[in-house]
Design a protein around this motif. Sequence first.
Motif, PDB file in Angstrom:
ATOM      1  N   LEU A 284      14.318  29.957  26.754  1.00 32.34           N
ATOM      2  CA  LEU A 284      14.538  31.105  27.630  1.00 32.34           C
ATOM      3  C   LEU A 284      15.839  31.799  27.217  1.00 32.34           C
ATOM      4  CD1 LEU A 284      14.083  30.820  31.517  1.00 32.34           C
ATOM      5  CD2 LEU A 284      15.250  32.651  30.317  1.00 32.34           C
ATOM      6  N   PRO A 285      15.743  32.809  26.381  1.00 34.31           N
ATOM      7  CA  PRO A 285      16.938  33.390  25.757  1.00 34.31           C
ATOM      8  C   PRO A 285      17.963  33.957  26.737  1.00 34.31           C
ATOM      9  CG  PRO A 285      14.948  34.098  24.624  1.00 34.31           C
ATOM     10  CD  PRO A 285      14.497  33.373  25.847  1.00 34.31           C
ATOM     11  N   ALA A 286      17.530  34.436  27.902  1.00 31.59           N
ATOM     12  CA  ALA A 286      18.489  35.063  28.822  1.00 31.59           C
ATOM     13  C   ALA A 286      19.527  34.064  29.337  1.00 31.59           C
ATOM     14  CB  ALA A 286      17.742  35.693  29.996  1.00 31.59           C
ATOM     15  N   TYR A 287      19.215  32.783  29.274  1.00 33.75           N
ATOM     16  CA  TYR A 287      20.158  31.741  29.721  1.00 33.75           C
ATOM     17  C   TYR A 287      20.723  30.973  28.515  1.00 33.75           C
ATOM     18  CZ  TYR A 287      18.413  32.478  34.471  1.00 33.75           C
ATOM     19  OH  TYR A 287      18.082  33.024  35.686  1.00 33.75           O
ATOM     20  N   ASP A 288      20.752  31.613  27.368  1.00 31.33           N
ATOM     21  CA  ASP A 288      21.055  30.899  26.123  1.00 31.33           C
ATOM     22  C   ASP A 288      22.268  31.474  25.416  1.00 31.33           C
ATOM     23  OD1 ASP A 288      20.723  29.074  24.078  1.00 31.33           O
ATOM     24  OD2 ASP A 288      19.219  30.279  23.019  1.00 31.33           O
ATOM     25  N   PRO A 289      23.484  31.213  25.960  1.00 31.39           N
ATOM     26  CA  PRO A 289      24.667  31.756  25.297  1.00 31.39           C
ATOM     27  C   PRO A 289      24.800  31.257  23.867  1.00 31.39           C
ATOM     28  CG  PRO A 289      25.254  30.147  26.993  1.00 31.39           C
ATOM     29  CD  PRO A 289      23.791  30.394  27.118  1.00 31.39           C
ATOM     30  N   GLY A 290      25.080  32.150  22.966  1.00 30.80           N
ATOM     31  CA  GLY A 290      25.235  31.755  21.570  1.00 30.80           C
ATOM     32  C   GLY A 290      23.925  31.501  20.857  1.00 30.80           C
ATOM     33  N   GLY A 291      22.819  31.607  21.572  1.00 33.12           N
ATOM     34  CA  GLY A 291      21.529  31.383  20.926  1.00 33.12           C
ATOM     35  C   GLY A 291      21.328  29.946  20.477  1.00 33.12           C
ATOM     36  N   ILE A 292      22.038  28.994  21.089  1.00 32.53           N
ATOM     37  CA  ILE A 292      21.978  27.624  20.575  1.00 32.53           C
ATOM     38  C   ILE A 292      20.648  26.939  20.889  1.00 32.53           C
ATOM     39  CG2 ILE A 292      24.484  27.312  20.575  1.00 32.53           C
ATOM     40  CD1 ILE A 292      24.268  25.718  23.136  1.00 32.53           C
ATOM     41  N   THR A 293      20.017  27.319  22.007  1.00 27.30           N
ATOM     42  CA  THR A 293      18.731  26.710  22.351  1.00 27.30           C
ATOM     43  C   THR A 293      17.662  27.156  21.367  1.00 27.30           C
ATOM     44  OG1 THR A 293      19.446  26.899  24.648  1.00 27.30           O
ATOM     45  CG2 THR A 293      17.150  26.276  24.271  1.00 27.30           C
ATOM     46  N   ALA A 294      17.678  28.437  21.051  1.00 30.38           N
ATOM     47  CA  ALA A 294      16.695  28.958  20.092  1.00 30.38           C
ATOM     48  C   ALA A 294      16.917  28.345  18.711  1.00 30.38           C
ATOM     49  CB  ALA A 294      16.792  30.480  20.024  1.00 30.38           C
ATOM     50  N   LEU A 295      18.182  28.164  18.340  1.00 31.24           N
ATOM     51  CA  LEU A 295      18.470  27.544  17.044  1.00 31.24           C
ATOM     52  C   LEU A 295      17.949  26.105  17.013  1.00 31.24           C
ATOM     53  CD1 LEU A 295      19.853  27.665  14.272  1.00 31.24           C
ATOM     54  CD2 LEU A 295      21.972  26.937  15.394  1.00 31.24           C
ATOM     55  N   LEU A 296      18.145  25.386  18.096  1.00 33.10           N
ATOM     56  CA  LEU A 296      17.628  24.019  18.183  1.00 33.10           C
ATOM     57  C   LEU A 296      16.098  24.031  18.106  1.00 33.10           C
ATOM     58  CD1 LEU A 296      17.906  20.997  18.629  1.00 33.10           C
ATOM     59  CD2 LEU A 296      18.289  21.442  21.067  1.00 33.10           C
ATOM     60  N   ALA A 297      15.474  24.946  18.813  1.00 31.41           N
ATOM     61  CA  ALA A 297      14.007  25.030  18.784  1.00 31.41           C
ATOM     62  C   ALA A 297      13.500  25.316  17.367  1.00 31.41           C
ATOM     63  CB  ALA A 297      13.526  26.111  19.748  1.00 31.41           C
ATOM     64  N   ALA A 298      14.181  26.215  16.659  1.00 32.52           N
ATOM     65  CA  ALA A 298      13.777  26.510  15.280  1.00 32.52           C
ATOM     66  C   ALA A 298      13.875  25.253  14.423  1.00 32.52           C
ATOM     67  CB  ALA A 298      14.656  27.623  14.701  1.00 32.52           C
TER      68      ALA A 298
END
Length: 329
Positions: A284-298
Amino acid sequence: MRGYQPPDALEFPRFAGIRTFMRLPHVSTAEGMDVAIVGLPFDTGATFRVGARFGPEAIRSASVLLRPYHPFLGVHLFEHLSIVDYGDAPVAPGFIEDSLRRIADFLTPLTTAGVIPIGLGGDHSVLLGELRAVAAAYGPVALVQFDSHPDTWDAYFGHRYTHGTVVRRAAEEGLIRPEHSIQVGLRGPLYGPADWQAARDLGLEILSAAEVRALGLDAVVRRILRRVGDRPTFLSVDIDFFDPAYAPGTGTPEVGGFASWEGLALLRGLAGLPMVGADVVEVLPAYDPGGITALLAANVVYEVLALLAVRRREGMPGIALLGGRPEGL
Ligand code: MN
Ligand code: MN
């Protein structure tokens, strides 16, 4: 090299070009590929925070950092796999049952052609659409679920289709083999003791976060592999398996979770898992400062791709030939 692969980042900068997963070619016919990355931009199944519909684009953006060689598994993805970005499933926001049908319809041409879909969520309700497509090709599959929640509740607000009920629905529809399925990482406050018992009553094995810590990562890997055996398996990674310190951008975070390295180590241990599909959901990008969750998911997807590459390199069954039927399943 085997087929579809990204452009060389030493020739063409990684930040340039149109965003697909790992800068892979966007291909929309199920031919010439072993694996298809598919966006599932749907969050009507969420019961708390919404916005995971923007998860796929965030994961794709983060994925440009990935490189094709996995040093710990010693495998080059594209020597063994032809991988594409298949685009996004045509969901209908606000209409969950229709969207689940659309997801299944979108993926079934892939699964029946022996292509392994890897879904980018999206809330966890999308799993039902994925499992319908996978079961259409293989029959009921083993489910390996990394999650802080069992997702086996019966209903939310009187409604049966949500991200918290998806595994129960999958069992009821005969899409999974509960006796060969396992949920790993459960934790957090519950409504009552029946919440986890419901998963056991369905026939699933569960390992709480505390049990994972007590057993150790190697023993957990052995438990998973033993549970699944050689059966066709769907690997579903709810990003809330990880601690909110590492994955804050998610719909229903639970503290006391796992570090990035622990989750990646667990995944890495699963070499040999006969995967016929996988996903990473609840980003959920809106709660993802620094994009770290998306980076982990990738990077979770990257580990899954490396597992598939190793399995093909070792000549294990369960990976389809290009354009052919799945072998040995
Ligand atoms: Mn969860
Ligand atoms: Mn979940």
